[in-house]
Design an enzyme around this catalytic site. Sequence first.
Site, PDB file in Angstrom:
ATOM      1  N   LYS A   1       0.867  -1.191   0.000  1.00 36.30           N
ATOM      2  CA  LYS A   1       0.000   0.000   0.000  1.00 36.30           C
ATOM      3  C   LYS A   1       0.886   1.218   0.000  1.00 36.30           C
ATOM      4  O   LYS A   1       1.823   1.322   0.797  1.00 36.30           O
ATOM      5  CB  LYS A   1      -0.872  -0.019   1.271  1.00 36.30           C
ATOM      6  CG  LYS A   1      -1.815   1.171   1.354  1.00 36.30           C
ATOM      7  CD  LYS A   1      -3.084   0.921   0.583  1.00 36.30           C
ATOM      8  CE  LYS A   1      -3.886   2.189   0.324  1.00 36.30           C
ATOM      9  NZ  LYS A   1      -3.423   2.919  -0.907  1.00 36.30           N
TER      10      LYS A   1
ATOM     11  N   LYS B   1       5.274   1.768  -3.104  1.00 38.56           N
ATOM     12  CA  LYS B   1       5.216   3.139  -3.647  1.00 38.56           C
ATOM     13  C   LYS B   1       5.484   3.058  -5.143  1.00 38.56           C
ATOM     14  O   LYS B   1       6.136   2.125  -5.610  1.00 38.56           O
ATOM     15  CB  LYS B   1       6.293   4.008  -2.990  1.00 38.56           C
ATOM     16  CG  LYS B   1       5.994   5.486  -3.047  1.00 38.56           C
ATOM     17  CD  LYS B   1       5.126   5.903  -1.888  1.00 38.56           C
ATOM     18  CE  LYS B   1       4.699   7.341  -1.981  1.00 38.56           C
ATOM     19  NZ  LYS B   1       4.057   7.772  -0.715  1.00 38.56           N
TER      20      LYS B   1
ATOM     21  N   GLY C   1      -2.733   8.246  -4.195  1.00 32.93           N
ATOM     22  CA  GLY C   1      -2.048   9.440  -4.684  1.00 32.93           C
ATOM     23  C   GLY C   1      -0.820   9.792  -3.871  1.00 32.93           C
ATOM     24  O   GLY C   1      -0.562   9.244  -2.806  1.00 32.93           O
ATOM     25  N   ASP C   2      -0.044  10.699  -4.411  1.00 32.61           N
ATOM     26  CA  ASP C   2       1.066  11.352  -3.705  1.00 32.61           C
ATOM     27  C   ASP C   2       1.235  12.663  -4.486  1.00 32.61           C
ATOM     28  O   ASP C   2       0.259  13.128  -5.099  1.00 32.61           O
ATOM     29  CB  ASP C   2       2.318  10.454  -3.717  1.00 32.61           C
ATOM     30  CG  ASP C   2       3.382  10.907  -2.707  1.00 32.61           C
ATOM     31  OD1 ASP C   2       3.272  10.567  -1.523  1.00 32.61           O
ATOM     32  OD2 ASP C   2       4.324  11.633  -3.108  1.00 32.61           O
TER      33      ASP C   2
ATOM     34  N   ASN D   1      -2.494  19.301  -1.568  1.00 35.90           N
ATOM     35  CA  ASN D   1      -3.512  18.687  -0.732  1.00 35.90           C
ATOM     36  C   ASN D   1      -3.132  18.657   0.761  1.00 35.90           C
ATOM     37  O   ASN D   1      -3.966  18.970   1.629  1.00 35.90           O
ATOM     38  CB  ASN D   1      -3.699  17.265  -1.282  1.00 35.90           C
ATOM     39  CG  ASN D   1      -4.697  16.485  -0.514  1.00 35.90           C
ATOM     40  OD1 ASN D   1      -4.310  15.669   0.332  1.00 35.90           O
ATOM     41  ND2 ASN D   1      -5.968  16.716  -0.750  1.00 35.90           N
TER      42      ASN D   1
ATOM     43  N   SER E   1      -6.864   5.829   3.776  1.00 37.39           N
ATOM     44  CA  SER E   1      -6.847   4.888   2.644  1.00 37.39           C
ATOM     45  C   SER E   1      -7.197   3.485   3.138  1.00 37.39           C
ATOM     46  O   SER E   1      -7.944   2.752   2.480  1.00 37.39           O
ATOM     47  CB  SER E   1      -5.465   4.858   1.987  1.00 37.39           C
ATOM     48  OG  SER E   1      -5.320   5.911   1.073  1.00 37.39           O
TER      49      SER E   1
HETATM   50  N1  GLU Z   1       1.065   9.134  -0.484  1.00 42.21           N
HETATM   51  C1  GLU Z   1       0.538   9.061   0.842  1.00 42.21           C
HETATM   52  C2  GLU Z   1       1.656   8.740   1.818  1.00 42.21           C
HETATM   53  O1  GLU Z   1       2.762   9.185   1.631  1.00 42.21           O
HETATM   54  C3  GLU Z   1      -0.674   8.171   0.965  1.00 42.21           C
HETATM   55  C4  GLU Z   1      -0.521   6.754   0.497  1.00 42.21           C
HETATM   56  C5  GLU Z   1      -1.819   5.968   0.447  1.00 42.21           C
HETATM   57  O2  GLU Z   1      -2.863   6.486   0.779  1.00 42.21           O
HETATM   58  O3  GLU Z   1      -1.724   4.791   0.061  1.00 42.21           O
HETATM   59  O4  GLU Z   1       1.483   8.109   2.824  1.00 42.21           O
END
Ligand code: GLU
Length: 448
Positions: A92, A128, A167-168, A243, A380
């Site tokens: 995830k 990731k 997202g990121d 965001n 998430s």
């Molecule tokens: N990109 C976000 C983080 O750095 C969320 C990752 C997600 O929701 O899977 O944690």
Amino acid sequence: MLTNEYVKRVYDQVQKRDGDQPEFLQAVYEVLDTLQPVIAKHPEYEANGVLERLVEPERVVKFRVAWVDDAGKVQVNRGYRVQFNSAIGPYKGGLRFHPTVNEGVIKFLGFEQILKNSLTTLPMGGGKGGSDFDPKGKSDAEVMRFCQAFMTELNRHIGQFTDVPAGDINVGAREIGYLFGQYKRIRNEYSGVLTGKGLEFGGSLARTEATGYGLCYYTAEALRVLKNDSFEGKTVVISGSGNVAIFATEKAQELGAKVVTASDSNGYVYDPDGIKLDIVKDIKLGHRGRIKEYAERVPGAEYHEGCAGVWTVPCDIALPCATQNEIDEASAEALVKNGCKVVCEGANMPSTPEAIAVYQKNGLLYGPAKAANAGGVAVSGLEMSQNSYRLSWTFEETDAKLKSIMESIVAESLAAAKEYGEEGDLMAGANIAGFVKVANAMVAQGIL
Ligand code: GLU
């Protein structure tokens, strides 16, 4: 400093193999350094090769993304998905679209995600992905074609029980929508394979707000427990205007603070009267404009070129919400000199090791990213639960769960820090608490 023989051996090996991935080395060093007391107390981790396995991704997928731009020209980008660790759940973690993306950057983010996800207490492994695609200046149609091309390859590697991206940086509701649509088209399957989805097709209420709100819940709880203090009446410097920054600003204001800055990659705005968030939202969410526009629209606000200058603005609390290594030693010293007492991280790894040393030397309350920004991935995880149940919770219900998760991360971190003789250290505590659960699962599952 690394003194434990086993830890040193593991780090030397990473340095040898991945010496060309500075961000990954940085993330690994920090974690290994703080895990030394745990390793010393638990010989079973060395006996089971936990650390050398933890620093090696289970799988790295790297692929070509070819698409056609509006001018009819063929463009080729690189796509990545690092499936780092699945000991406690399906992989995830988000997808980042940014020209600075390379394998080392995705590996650092994936490595951080393992321990972050573990801290949320939800069953999620670490992963990731992303691309060096730059959405800045691209039309909607170009972004759609890129997302479709990206998912055409990615779909074979992911799934609701395998790997669930989100997202990121530069990957928000628009991109997740296009990615989800293409997955559904290719697989003929409607499942919760992505999070951060639109509310009409399986998204969770409060996911958009989650990282920024969660950051403030975490900071407020750490302030309460460690300093018997709160956001009330504090001046807050926030970097970024995406965001995370937007919803951190919203919650900090709601909790009684005055947020005086916002920034993007070109520069920062300083508004001594407090940032008017509706204007920032209109610029960034409304028409994807530059933050400079804020100073043109708000009398009394100043715009300064160069984003690092934001750390010279006097404040009580700093919440870096832009990107990795945005606070270096000089910026950390400027923060301290101007009275800052708290740094909690909304971005991933925004402080260099030298900056962290400055916080520690000066006794700042320092909330590390993998704990402080875990609210995004936590919701998430809640989105995945709702998709499995095929129902959705109200905003209030989800937000309350987020708040309690962030408060428990503070408690878990402090308990772990205390157990290993690092009382009050939120960084060591987060690394230790996140690690122990993953390490025990890895031991229990055998050598994989
Ligand atoms: N990109 C976000 C983080 O750095 C969320 C990752 C997600 O929701 O899977 O944690």
